[in-house]
Design a protein around this motif. Structure first.
Motif, PDB file in Angstrom:
ATOM      1  N   THR A   1       0.848  -1.172   0.000  1.00  0.00           N
ATOM      2  CA  THR A   1       0.000   0.000   0.000  1.00  0.00           C
ATOM      3  C   THR A   1       0.882   1.220   0.000  1.00  0.00           C
ATOM      4  O   THR A   1       2.020   1.187   0.447  1.00  0.00           O
ATOM      5  CB  THR A   1      -0.912   0.049   1.234  1.00  0.00           C
ATOM      6  OG1 THR A   1      -0.105   0.079   2.388  1.00  0.00           O
ATOM      7  CG2 THR A   1      -1.856  -1.126   1.264  1.00  0.00           C
TER       8      THR A   1
ATOM      9  N   GLU B   1       0.947   5.465  -5.392  1.00  0.00           N
ATOM     10  CA  GLU B   1      -0.159   4.603  -5.788  1.00  0.00           C
ATOM     11  C   GLU B   1      -0.755   3.987  -4.541  1.00  0.00           C
ATOM     12  O   GLU B   1      -0.108   3.192  -3.859  1.00  0.00           O
ATOM     13  CB  GLU B   1       0.333   3.505  -6.735  1.00  0.00           C
ATOM     14  CG  GLU B   1      -0.746   2.601  -7.253  1.00  0.00           C
ATOM     15  CD  GLU B   1      -1.777   3.327  -8.087  1.00  0.00           C
ATOM     16  OE1 GLU B   1      -2.852   3.632  -7.550  1.00  0.00           O
ATOM     17  OE2 GLU B   1      -1.501   3.605  -9.250  1.00  0.00           O
TER      18      GLU B   1
ATOM     19  N   PHE C   1      -3.904   2.543  -4.667  1.00  0.00           N
ATOM     20  CA  PHE C   1      -4.712   1.452  -5.198  1.00  0.00           C
ATOM     21  C   PHE C   1      -6.201   1.575  -4.907  1.00  0.00           C
ATOM     22  O   PHE C   1      -6.988   0.795  -5.419  1.00  0.00           O
ATOM     23  CB  PHE C   1      -4.211   0.085  -4.706  1.00  0.00           C
ATOM     24  CG  PHE C   1      -2.745  -0.139  -4.958  1.00  0.00           C
ATOM     25  CD1 PHE C   1      -2.242  -0.188  -6.242  1.00  0.00           C
ATOM     26  CD2 PHE C   1      -1.864  -0.288  -3.899  1.00  0.00           C
ATOM     27  CE1 PHE C   1      -0.891  -0.387  -6.486  1.00  0.00           C
ATOM     28  CE2 PHE C   1      -0.516  -0.480  -4.121  1.00  0.00           C
ATOM     29  CZ  PHE C   1      -0.028  -0.535  -5.411  1.00  0.00           C
ATOM     30  N   GLU C   2      -6.628   2.529  -4.088  1.00  0.00           N
ATOM     31  CA  GLU C   2      -8.022   2.569  -3.643  1.00  0.00           C
ATOM     32  C   GLU C   2      -9.010   2.809  -4.790  1.00  0.00           C
ATOM     33  O   GLU C   2     -10.083   2.240  -4.798  1.00  0.00           O
ATOM     34  CB  GLU C   2      -8.205   3.621  -2.549  1.00  0.00           C
ATOM     35  CG  GLU C   2      -9.476   3.440  -1.764  1.00  0.00           C
ATOM     36  CD  GLU C   2      -9.652   2.050  -1.171  1.00  0.00           C
ATOM     37  OE1 GLU C   2     -10.811   1.600  -1.091  1.00  0.00           O
ATOM     38  OE2 GLU C   2      -8.663   1.386  -0.798  1.00  0.00           O
TER      39      GLU C   2
ATOM     40  N   ASN D   1     -10.974  -4.140  -8.531  1.00  0.00           N
ATOM     41  CA  ASN D   1     -10.483  -5.381  -7.931  1.00  0.00           C
ATOM     42  C   ASN D   1     -10.065  -6.384  -8.991  1.00  0.00           C
ATOM     43  O   ASN D   1     -10.575  -6.374 -10.107  1.00  0.00           O
ATOM     44  CB  ASN D   1     -11.574  -6.039  -7.082  1.00  0.00           C
ATOM     45  CG  ASN D   1     -11.663  -5.435  -5.708  1.00  0.00           C
ATOM     46  OD1 ASN D   1     -10.705  -4.875  -5.182  1.00  0.00           O
ATOM     47  ND2 ASN D   1     -12.838  -5.532  -5.121  1.00  0.00           N
TER      48      ASN D   1
ATOM     49  N   PRO E   1      -2.878  -2.605 -11.580  1.00  0.00           N
ATOM     50  CA  PRO E   1      -3.089  -1.177 -11.809  1.00  0.00           C
ATOM     51  C   PRO E   1      -2.820  -0.830 -13.274  1.00  0.00           C
ATOM     52  O   PRO E   1      -1.984  -1.468 -13.929  1.00  0.00           O
ATOM     53  CB  PRO E   1      -2.061  -0.514 -10.898  1.00  0.00           C
ATOM     54  CG  PRO E   1      -1.737  -1.549  -9.868  1.00  0.00           C
ATOM     55  CD  PRO E   1      -1.870  -2.868 -10.568  1.00  0.00           C
TER      56      PRO E   1
ATOM     57  N   LYS F   1      -2.359  -8.505  -8.419  1.00  0.00           N
ATOM     58  CA  LYS F   1      -3.649  -7.836  -8.607  1.00  0.00           C
ATOM     59  C   LYS F   1      -3.992  -6.965  -7.408  1.00  0.00           C
ATOM     60  O   LYS F   1      -3.545  -7.206  -6.294  1.00  0.00           O
ATOM     61  CB  LYS F   1      -4.756  -8.871  -8.759  1.00  0.00           C
ATOM     62  CG  LYS F   1      -4.511  -9.948  -9.800  1.00  0.00           C
ATOM     63  CD  LYS F   1      -4.736  -9.451 -11.189  1.00  0.00           C
ATOM     64  CE  LYS F   1      -4.749 -10.571 -12.192  1.00  0.00           C
ATOM     65  NZ  LYS F   1      -3.595 -10.709 -12.987  1.00  0.00           N
ATOM     66  N   VAL F   2      -4.866  -5.985  -7.640  1.00  0.00           N
ATOM     67  CA  VAL F   2      -5.414  -5.145  -6.587  1.00  0.00           C
ATOM     68  C   VAL F   2      -6.586  -5.891  -5.954  1.00  0.00           C
ATOM     69  O   VAL F   2      -7.425  -6.456  -6.669  1.00  0.00           O
ATOM     70  CB  VAL F   2      -5.892  -3.787  -7.167  1.00  0.00           C
ATOM     71  CG1 VAL F   2      -6.645  -2.985  -6.132  1.00  0.00           C
ATOM     72  CG2 VAL F   2      -4.712  -3.004  -7.721  1.00  0.00           C
ATOM     73  N   GLN F   3      -6.637  -5.919  -4.613  1.00  0.00           N
ATOM     74  CA  GLN F   3      -7.728  -6.586  -3.910  1.00  0.00           C
ATOM     75  C   GLN F   3      -8.238  -5.710  -2.765  1.00  0.00           C
ATOM     76  O   GLN F   3      -7.443  -5.095  -2.046  1.00  0.00           O
ATOM     77  CB  GLN F   3      -7.268  -7.918  -3.319  1.00  0.00           C
ATOM     78  CG  GLN F   3      -6.945  -8.966  -4.345  1.00  0.00           C
ATOM     79  CD  GLN F   3      -8.166  -9.439  -5.095  1.00  0.00           C
ATOM     80  OE1 GLN F   3      -9.272  -9.511  -4.577  1.00  0.00           O
ATOM     81  NE2 GLN F   3      -7.987  -9.766  -6.363  1.00  0.00           N
TER      82      GLN F   3
ATOM     83  N   GLY G   1      -5.169  -4.045   2.043  1.00  0.00           N
ATOM     84  CA  GLY G   1      -4.207  -2.973   2.272  1.00  0.00           C
ATOM     85  C   GLY G   1      -4.297  -2.447   3.694  1.00  0.00           C
ATOM     86  O   GLY G   1      -5.042  -2.971   4.521  1.00  0.00           O
TER      87      GLY G   1
ATOM     88  N   LYS H   1      -7.617  -1.103  -0.200  1.00  0.00           N
ATOM     89  CA  LYS H   1      -7.129  -1.986  -1.254  1.00  0.00           C
ATOM     90  C   LYS H   1      -5.611  -2.087  -1.194  1.00  0.00           C
ATOM     91  O   LYS H   1      -4.928  -1.171  -0.744  1.00  0.00           O
ATOM     92  CB  LYS H   1      -7.561  -1.471  -2.626  1.00  0.00           C
ATOM     93  CG  LYS H   1      -9.040  -1.620  -2.874  1.00  0.00           C
ATOM     94  CD  LYS H   1      -9.417  -1.175  -4.261  1.00  0.00           C
ATOM     95  CE  LYS H   1     -10.911  -1.369  -4.486  1.00  0.00           C
ATOM     96  NZ  LYS H   1     -11.315  -0.917  -5.822  1.00  0.00           N
TER      97      LYS H   1
ATOM     98  N   LEU I   1      -2.035  -4.241  -3.276  1.00  0.00           N
ATOM     99  CA  LEU I   1      -1.503  -5.039  -4.378  1.00  0.00           C
ATOM    100  C   LEU I   1      -1.113  -6.394  -3.804  1.00  0.00           C
ATOM    101  O   LEU I   1      -0.382  -6.470  -2.812  1.00  0.00           O
ATOM    102  CB  LEU I   1      -0.302  -4.336  -5.000  1.00  0.00           C
ATOM    103  CG  LEU I   1       0.227  -4.906  -6.297  1.00  0.00           C
ATOM    104  CD1 LEU I   1      -0.822  -4.862  -7.398  1.00  0.00           C
ATOM    105  CD2 LEU I   1       1.472  -4.146  -6.723  1.00  0.00           C
TER     106      LEU I   1
END
Length: 163
Positions: free
Chosen positions: A15, A30, A32-33, A37, A41, A49-51, A55, A60, A62
Protein backbone atom coordinates in the motif's frame (compact mmCIF):
# COMPACT_ATOMS: atom_id res chain seq x y z
CA UNK A 1 12.42 -18.88 -5.78
CA UNK A 2 9.64 -19.55 -3.33
CA UNK A 3 9.66 -22.97 -1.69
CA UNK A 4 6.51 -24.92 -2.51
CA UNK A 5 4.12 -25.27 0.42
CA UNK A 6 0.77 -26.88 0.93
CA UNK A 7 -0.70 -23.87 2.72
CA UNK A 8 -1.75 -20.89 0.65
CA UNK A 9 0.06 -17.64 1.27
CA UNK A 10 -0.92 -14.11 0.62
CA UNK A 11 2.69 -13.02 0.51
CA UNK A 12 2.78 -9.45 -0.50
CA UNK A 13 0.43 -6.64 0.20
CA UNK A 14 1.63 -3.24 -0.83
CA UNK A 15 0.00 0.00 0.00
CA UNK A 16 1.06 3.54 -0.55
CA UNK A 17 3.76 2.57 -3.02
CA UNK A 18 5.51 5.92 -3.02
CA UNK A 19 8.43 7.52 -4.79
CA UNK A 20 9.59 10.98 -3.89
CA UNK A 21 10.55 12.49 -7.22
CA UNK A 22 10.65 15.91 -8.83
CA UNK A 23 9.84 15.24 -12.48
CA UNK A 24 6.64 14.94 -14.53
CA UNK A 25 3.57 14.42 -12.29
CA UNK A 26 5.61 13.27 -9.31
CA UNK A 27 5.92 12.45 -6.52
CA UNK A 28 4.46 9.18 -7.77
CA UNK A 29 2.16 7.53 -5.24
CA UNK A 30 -0.16 4.60 -5.79
CA UNK A 31 -2.64 3.86 -3.04
CA UNK A 32 -4.71 1.45 -5.20
CA UNK A 33 -8.02 2.57 -3.64
CA UNK A 34 -9.61 3.92 -6.84
CA UNK A 35 -8.64 0.88 -8.91
CA UNK A 36 -10.85 -2.10 -9.85
CA UNK A 37 -10.48 -5.38 -7.93
CA UNK A 38 -8.72 -8.41 -9.39
CA UNK A 39 -6.79 -6.38 -11.96
CA UNK A 40 -3.29 -4.96 -12.08
CA UNK A 41 -3.09 -1.18 -11.81
CA UNK A 42 -3.32 0.58 -15.20
CA UNK A 43 0.10 0.72 -16.84
CA UNK A 44 1.53 -2.01 -14.59
CA UNK A 45 2.53 -5.44 -15.88
CA UNK A 46 2.68 -8.87 -14.28
CA UNK A 47 0.31 -11.09 -12.37
CA UNK A 48 -0.16 -9.26 -9.06
CA UNK A 49 -3.65 -7.84 -8.61
CA UNK A 50 -5.41 -5.15 -6.59
CA UNK A 51 -7.73 -6.59 -3.91
CA UNK A 52 -10.16 -4.98 -1.45
CA UNK A 53 -9.50 -5.39 2.28
CA UNK A 54 -5.85 -6.35 1.66
CA UNK A 55 -4.21 -2.97 2.27
CA UNK A 56 -3.59 -0.77 5.28
CA UNK A 57 -6.74 -0.13 7.33
CA UNK A 58 -8.63 -2.68 5.18
CA UNK A 59 -8.19 -0.52 2.10
CA UNK A 60 -7.13 -1.99 -1.25
CA UNK A 61 -3.67 -3.44 -1.71
CA UNK A 62 -1.50 -5.04 -4.38
CA UNK A 63 -1.53 -8.80 -3.80
CA UNK A 64 0.44 -11.86 -4.87
CA UNK A 65 -1.20 -15.17 -3.98
CA UNK A 66 1.29 -18.00 -3.80
CA UNK A 67 0.73 -21.67 -3.05
CA UNK A 68 2.22 -25.04 -3.87
CA UNK A 69 0.60 -24.67 -7.31
CA UNK A 70 1.60 -21.02 -7.89
CA UNK A 71 5.12 -20.50 -6.56
CA UNK A 72 6.00 -17.11 -8.09
CA UNK A 73 4.36 -13.83 -8.99
CA UNK A 74 5.55 -10.36 -9.91
CA UNK A 75 4.51 -6.92 -11.02
CA UNK A 76 6.29 -4.16 -12.97
CA UNK A 77 5.53 -0.45 -12.57
CA UNK A 78 5.20 2.01 -15.43
CA UNK A 79 8.28 4.05 -16.32
CA UNK A 80 9.04 6.54 -13.53
CA UNK A 81 11.54 9.38 -13.54
CA UNK A 82 13.89 10.87 -13.85
CA UNK A 83 14.95 10.05 -10.30
CA UNK A 84 16.78 12.67 -8.25
CA UNK A 85 19.50 12.45 -5.61
CA UNK A 86 16.76 12.48 -2.94
CA UNK A 87 14.45 9.85 -4.52
CA UNK A 88 13.23 7.09 -2.23
CA UNK A 89 10.88 4.15 -2.57
CA UNK A 90 8.54 3.51 0.37
CA UNK A 91 6.13 0.61 0.75
CA UNK A 92 4.31 -1.38 3.40
CA UNK A 93 4.01 -5.15 3.30
CA UNK A 94 2.85 -8.18 5.21
CA UNK A 95 2.80 -11.92 4.54
CA UNK A 96 -0.39 -13.64 5.64
CA UNK A 97 -1.72 -17.20 5.45
CA UNK A 98 -4.79 -17.04 3.21
CA UNK A 99 -6.59 -19.92 4.96
CA UNK A 100 -7.47 -17.86 8.04
CA UNK A 101 -7.00 -14.40 6.50
CA UNK A 102 -5.89 -12.07 7.94
CA UNK A 103 -5.28 -13.52 11.39
CA UNK A 104 -2.32 -15.81 10.70
CA UNK A 105 1.03 -14.22 9.83
CA UNK A 106 3.41 -16.43 7.86
CA UNK A 107 7.07 -17.14 8.41
CA UNK A 108 9.41 -17.29 5.47
CA UNK A 109 11.47 -20.42 4.89
CA UNK A 110 14.98 -20.69 3.45
CA UNK A 111 14.77 -19.60 -0.20
CA UNK A 112 11.54 -17.61 0.17
CA UNK A 113 12.15 -14.06 -1.06
CA UNK A 114 10.44 -10.89 -2.06
CA UNK A 115 12.72 -8.88 -4.31
CA UNK A 116 12.22 -5.22 -5.11
CA UNK A 117 14.20 -4.64 -8.29
CA UNK A 118 14.95 -1.61 -10.45
CA UNK A 119 15.74 -1.34 -14.17
CA UNK A 120 16.98 1.58 -16.22
CA UNK A 121 16.49 -0.28 -19.54
CA UNK A 122 13.35 -2.43 -18.92
CA UNK A 123 15.47 -5.54 -19.49
CA UNK A 124 18.08 -5.88 -16.76
CA UNK A 125 16.95 -5.57 -13.13
CA UNK A 126 19.08 -4.97 -10.04
CA UNK A 127 17.75 -5.95 -6.62
CA UNK A 128 17.50 -2.80 -4.48
CA UNK A 129 15.74 -4.44 -1.52
CA UNK A 130 15.33 -8.06 -0.47
CA UNK A 131 12.94 -9.51 2.09
CA UNK A 132 13.84 -13.01 3.27
CA UNK A 133 13.68 -15.12 6.42
CA UNK A 134 16.57 -13.14 7.94
CA UNK A 135 14.87 -9.73 7.84
CA UNK A 136 11.14 -10.55 7.59
CA UNK A 137 9.00 -9.37 10.50
CA UNK A 138 6.40 -12.10 11.02
CA UNK A 139 3.25 -10.19 11.97
CA UNK A 140 -0.28 -9.59 10.78
CA UNK A 141 0.56 -5.86 10.95
CA UNK A 142 2.04 -4.05 7.97
CA UNK A 143 5.75 -3.22 8.07
CA UNK A 144 6.96 -0.06 6.32
CA UNK A 145 10.18 -0.18 4.30
CA UNK A 146 12.15 2.63 2.65
CA UNK A 147 14.81 2.32 -0.05
CA UNK A 148 17.15 5.21 -0.88
CA UNK A 149 17.67 5.52 -4.65
CA UNK A 150 20.24 8.34 -4.90
CA UNK A 151 22.63 6.19 -6.99
CA UNK A 152 20.02 6.22 -9.79
CA UNK A 153 19.69 10.03 -9.99
CA UNK A 154 18.94 11.17 -13.54
CA UNK A 155 17.56 7.77 -14.61
CA UNK A 156 14.07 6.84 -15.74
CA UNK A 157 13.28 3.49 -14.13
CA UNK A 158 10.78 0.70 -13.73
CA UNK A 159 10.40 -1.32 -10.55
CA UNK A 160 9.72 -5.03 -10.45
CA UNK A 161 8.40 -6.73 -7.34
CA UNK A 162 9.07 -10.46 -7.53
CA UNK A 163 7.72 -12.93 -4.96
Amino acid sequence: HIIMRVKNLLPLLLTLFTLSLSAQTYPFAEGFEGLPNSQPPAGWGGGMKVQSYHGLNDMKGLVARLSSAVTEDSTITPLIGPLTSTSTLSFSYRIIDQNIYPSTPSNLDAGDTIKVMLSTDNVNYNTVFLINMDNHNTSFNFVKKKVILSQYAGSNVTFKIHC
